[in-house]
Design a protein around this motif. Structure first.
Motif: not given
Ligand code: BTN
Length: 313
Positions: A83-85, A107, A110-113, A118, A128-129, A178, A181-182, A200-201
């Motif tokens: 994950s870029t986060q 990723q 990848g992490k979402g909210r 993600w 990107t982060s 969608k 996602g941010i 941001m994804g």
């Molecule tokens: C959402 O749940 O809507 C937010 C999604 C955010 C995804 C982006 S992709 C780049 C960055 N790295 C991650 O792991 N998550 C965010």
């Protein structure tokens, strides 16, 4: 130089004189470009011309379109990361400069909210982060999600012509589905932000078949515009917009951003359902506060301040 004269040939002599390099050196650089996926035509007596470029998220490609002072001036790119986060948090801890960004082609985690994952497959999106270091109290952090959302809407509209809209707090929708996602995360002390990590994804060039079954509410800019979208140019446009709005915010406050955000919001003035941690609240979305909090009026006329929720329209 080839980029600046995209429509024409640039002669070897001109390159050689301008950059003070030998013809052999130019040839080596052109071979390098070709290895990296650029199609470069070389015609005797005319010179060189870029015929096509790879859709690659590289520092060079992003840098070509970047007009910012500080945002994206330090870029870390990776072919594949969890994950870029995670990487951005680590860089921020180690003192990365304001405006540093992390970009990955893929990723694997990848992490979402709200603890969700993600979907971030290789080659088709922007994952990107961004690291920002505003000298502000932590309560102001939610405003950054809204600044980021407005920047993304502006950049998408300019680059693709697609009418992107915002669903509170941080989803960007096109035709109700969608595309972006941010995820805004914070490193802070009690009274001061140390860094804000804006993840941001962006689903850019994915086709319908690239989304797993459960993501039927997702779409991509390619699906919606009917065209391939250059990822580096779009990311540069987002960074350009974001820096401009960020400066506006630091100088004049949140007012202008709030107005812009409200003008792109799909849910305002409509009856919505907010699924919060404490239950579901149904009501009329009246607007947002100066802090970016959603105001929802229920049947009885009571006004609820929604800090975090999933919204159903
Ligand atoms: C959402 O749940 O809507 C937010 C999604 C955010 C995804 C982006 S992709 C780049 C960055 N790295 C991650 O792991 N998550 C965010």
């Amino acid at each position: 130089m080839l980029e600046d004269h995209a429509e024409n040939y640039v002669s070897g002599q001109m390159i050689s004189e301008t950059l003070n390099v030998s013809r052999t050196a130019i040839w080596k650089h052109v071979s390098e470009l070709r290895k990296n996926g650029y199609e470069v035509e070389a015609v005797q007596k005319k010179g060189y011309r870029i015929v096509s470029r790879p859709d690659m998220l590289s520092k060079e490609e992003i840098g070509l379109k970047l007009t910012t002072e500080f945002l994206g001036r330090k870029i870390f790119t990776y072919p594949s990361v969890e994950s870029t986060q995670f990487i951005a948090h680590d860089l921020a801890h180690r003192g990365a400069v304001d405006g540093t960004i992390v970009v990955a082609d893929e990723q694997t985690a990848g992490k979402g909210r709200l603890g969700r994952s993600w979907h971030s497959p290789s080659g088709s999106g922007i994952w990107t982060s961004l690291i920002l270091r505003p000298k502000l109290p932590p309560q102001r952090a939610p405003q950054f999600t809204l600044i980021a959302a407005v920047s993304v809407v502006h950049a998408i509209r300019k680059q693709t012509g697609v009418e992107a809209e915002i669903k509170w707090p941080n989803d960007i929708l096109v035709n109700g589905k969608k595309v972006v996602g941010i995820l805004t995360e914070l490193q802070a002390e009690a009274d001061q932000i140390k860094s804000i990590i804006i993840g941001m994804g962006i689903n850019v060039n994915a086709g319908t078949e690239d989304f797993p079954e459960e993501l039927h509410t997702a779409t991509s800019l390619k699906i919606e515009s009917g065209r391939d979208v250059n990822r580096s140019a779009l990311l540069a446009a987002i960074l350009n917009e974001l820096e401009t709005l960020y400066e506006e915010y630091l100088t004049n406050g949140f007012r202008m951003i709030k107005l812009l955000w409200e003008s792109y919001a799909v849910s305002l003035g409509r009856r919505i359902k907010a699924r919060t941690l404490n239950g579901v609240i149904e009501g009329l979305a009246k607007g947002i506060t100066e802090e970016g909090v959603l105001l929802l009026e229920d049947e009885s006329g009571k006004l609820h301040h929604i800090y975090s929720a999933d919204i159903e329209i």
